[in-house]
Design a protein around this motif. Structure first.
Motif, PDB file in Angstrom:
ATOM      1  N   LEU A 104       2.770   7.347   1.119  1.00 48.33           N
ATOM      2  CA  LEU A 104       3.070   6.480  -0.001  1.00 48.33           C
ATOM      3  C   LEU A 104       2.148   6.719  -1.189  1.00 48.33           C
ATOM      4  O   LEU A 104       2.157   5.965  -2.146  1.00 48.33           O
ATOM      5  CB  LEU A 104       3.003   5.009   0.429  1.00 48.33           C
ATOM      6  N   MET A 163       6.192  -4.500   5.579  1.00 44.79           N
ATOM      7  CA  MET A 163       6.991  -3.411   6.128  1.00 44.79           C
ATOM      8  C   MET A 163       7.223  -3.629   7.618  1.00 44.79           C
ATOM      9  O   MET A 163       6.304  -3.951   8.361  1.00 44.79           O
ATOM     10  CB  MET A 163       6.295  -2.070   5.888  1.00 44.79           C
ATOM     11  N   ARG A 164       8.460  -3.475   8.041  1.00 47.89           N
ATOM     12  CA  ARG A 164       8.775  -3.653   9.460  1.00 47.89           C
ATOM     13  C   ARG A 164       8.336  -2.437  10.265  1.00 47.89           C
ATOM     14  O   ARG A 164       8.315  -1.322   9.725  1.00 47.89           O
ATOM     15  CB  ARG A 164      10.282  -3.827   9.636  1.00 47.89           C
ATOM     16  N   PRO A 165       8.018  -2.652  11.567  1.00 47.68           N
ATOM     17  CA  PRO A 165       7.591  -1.527  12.405  1.00 47.68           C
ATOM     18  C   PRO A 165       8.580  -0.364  12.388  1.00 47.68           C
ATOM     19  O   PRO A 165       8.184   0.785  12.227  1.00 47.68           O
ATOM     20  CB  PRO A 165       7.520  -2.146  13.796  1.00 47.68           C
ATOM     21  N   LEU A 219       9.379   6.124   8.234  1.00 46.29           N
ATOM     22  CA  LEU A 219       8.690   6.809   7.141  1.00 46.29           C
ATOM     23  C   LEU A 219       7.727   7.867   7.682  1.00 46.29           C
ATOM     24  O   LEU A 219       7.616   8.952   7.131  1.00 46.29           O
ATOM     25  CB  LEU A 219       7.935   5.795   6.272  1.00 46.29           C
ATOM     26  N   VAL A 220       7.039   7.526   8.790  1.00 45.95           N
ATOM     27  CA  VAL A 220       6.109   8.498   9.380  1.00 45.95           C
ATOM     28  C   VAL A 220       6.880   9.699   9.907  1.00 45.95           C
ATOM     29  O   VAL A 220       6.498  10.851   9.697  1.00 45.95           O
ATOM     30  CB  VAL A 220       5.283   7.852  10.507  1.00 45.95           C
ATOM     31  N   GLU A 221       8.000   9.410  10.583  1.00 45.83           N
ATOM     32  CA  GLU A 221       8.792  10.514  11.127  1.00 45.83           C
ATOM     33  C   GLU A 221       9.354  11.394  10.011  1.00 45.83           C
ATOM     34  O   GLU A 221       9.519  12.596  10.183  1.00 45.83           O
ATOM     35  CB  GLU A 221       9.946   9.977  11.993  1.00 45.83           C
ATOM     36  N   ALA A 270       8.260   1.535   9.247  1.00 45.72           N
ATOM     37  CA  ALA A 270       7.027   2.331   9.224  1.00 45.72           C
ATOM     38  C   ALA A 270       7.182   3.592  10.056  1.00 45.72           C
ATOM     39  O   ALA A 270       6.815   4.687   9.625  1.00 45.72           O
ATOM     40  CB  ALA A 270       5.860   1.493   9.735  1.00 45.72           C
ATOM     41  N   ILE A 271       7.765   3.425  11.240  1.00 51.08           N
ATOM     42  CA  ILE A 271       7.953   4.584  12.122  1.00 51.08           C
ATOM     43  C   ILE A 271       8.864   5.613  11.447  1.00 51.08           C
ATOM     44  O   ILE A 271       8.587   6.812  11.460  1.00 51.08           O
ATOM     45  CB  ILE A 271       8.534   4.138  13.479  1.00 51.08           C
TER      46      ILE A 271
END
Lengths: 286, 136
Positions: B97, B82-84, B90-92, B87-88
């Motif tokens: 998961l 997963m690219r940074p 998805l968190v936002e 990831a950011i």
């Protein structure tokens, strides 16, 4: 008003004819104001450039300074001068005083003349100089703001290093105040470094962080979760006693995120979960 | 509509997503994957998203769906690469998961699956390997 324009020419003419003596007197007056913080040669070069661009527009109204097309050059020269002085740590008052010193020099030049028309022109010229003085103030503030912005960017770069402290272990020592902008930079840098180095452990050390509020905690949690999504484990270390108190008082939940007292503990934790342990050499056999 | 290829390596299925996903191709993928797992009896699924640059909540949910789906066939799911930025995002978006495990790259992902598989079969000598991979 052709007659008016003619008269305006008179003052301009007078200034142009006496440009040499005017410049000398101006340098003298401005130099006294600066008290030797600039060399005479330097000051003379600055003021000559200013006078050369000022003379063609000497008869104009003060209101034209911002809008007039023929003021562009003068504005550039003045802004550049003010900017340079801002970087030399001169106060804006000193820069503006240099401009205002020209008034004195011009008054001395026209003192003997009692033509009321010339006097009127002098008033106009005087307010023109006032506008120019204000312009230096503005340019000064802008130059200072640029310096501050540059420093902010540099500070951001400097205070967020991502360092590799072991094979597969990255650490981010955070120092100072955390805000959303900085946390964003930290987050992106850390995650990118995880990919680049293929590290499976990251330690965020907040020993140098002065205060933690709900927002900062939220940002830290987001970073940890994002790292986890990428397949890396993130530990938070260096929580100081007062900050621990604050976190508990605010009711912030760190959930299943590992937190350690010091960076050393966090490193040991990372090594251990990698299957490594650090032992004294003389105890290896025992 | 492009279909995402599903490759078999041993008893692991590899889904390598190389294109930006549309909603329909996500649905197709879930369908295909369910059929392949049941047909091959695979013990693990690796989803490689190292080429994915853009995600939305639908794709974010896909991972959890695939994980629960493969769980029904007794297979584990690992999302790798997963690219940074992803990831950011998805968190936002506030997405978790669920049961999905993650790994930095394909190699580590397959290792994790192997350890999980061995542990499930109760094979001896896996304790150390599990701790090496940070599995609890």
């Amino acid at each position: 008003m052709p007659a008016n324009a003619d008269r305006a020419h008179r003052l301009s003419g007078l200034l142009a004819d006496n440009a040499g003596t005017l410049l000398q007197r101006w340098v003298q007056l401005a130099g006294a104001e600066l008290q030797g913080r600039l060399t005479v040669a330097e000051l003379e070069r600055d003021l000559r450039e200013l006078l050369d661009t000022l003379l063609p527009v000497a008869g104009r109204q003060a209101a034209d300074v911002r809008t007039g097309a023929d003021f562009t050059e003068l504005n550039t020269v003045l802004t550049e001068l003010s900017r340079r002085r801002a970087r030399q740590n001169l106060t804006p008052t000193e820069t503006a005083s240099s401009v205002f010193a020209l008034k004195q020099a011009v008054f001395e030049l026209t003192e003997q003349d009692d033509d009321p028309a010339l006097f009127r022109e002098l008033i106009t010229f005087s307010s023109l100089l006032d506008s120019l003085g204000l312009l230096t103030f503005e340019a000064y503030t802008r130059a200072r703001e640029e310096v501050i912005n540059e420093q902010e960017v540099q500070l951001l770069e400097l205070t967020t290093p991502v360092v590799k402290i072991w094979e597969g272990v990255l650490a981010v020592p955070l120092v100072g105040t955390l805000d959303s902008g900085r946390t964003q930079v930290v987050m992106e840098k850390l995650l990118q470094s995880l990919v680049d180095t293929g590290s499976e452990h990251a330690i965020i050390d907040i020993t140098g962080v002065l205060a933690v509020d709900t927002q900062v905690a939220q940002h830290l949690l987001k970073t940890v979760v994002a790292a986890r999504l990428m397949g890396a484990e993130c530990t938070i270390s260096g929580i100081r006693p007062q900050i621990a108190q604050t976190i508990v008082a605010l009711g912030i939940e760190f959930g299943d995120i590992t937190t350690k007292a010091t960076l050393a503990d966090a490193l040991r934790h990372a090594l251990r979960s990698d299957g490594l342990s650090v032992v004294r050499r003389d105890q290896v056999g025992a | 509509m492009d279909r995402v290829p599903i490759l078999q390596i041993g008893d692991v299925l590899l889904v390598s997503i190389q294109v930006d996903l549309q909603d329909q191709s996500v649905l197709n993928l879930q369908e295909d994957l369910a059929e392949r797992i049941s047909a091959t009896g695979a013990s693990g699924v690796v989803i490689d998203i190292s080429a994915v640059e853009i995600v939305d909540s639908f794709i974010g949910r896909m991972f959890a769906t695939i994980a629960s789906l493969s769980q029904l066939f007794d297979a584990d799911t690992v999302v790798v690469g997963m690219r940074p930025a992803v990831a950011i995002t998805l968190v936002e978006l506030g997405l978790t998961l669920g049961n999905v495990r993650t790994a930095l790259d394909l190699d580590r992902g397959i290792k994790i699956l192997r350890v999980l598989h061995e542990r499930r079969r109760g094979l001896p000598g896996t304790g150390h390997a599990a701790s090496t991979l940070g599995l609890r």
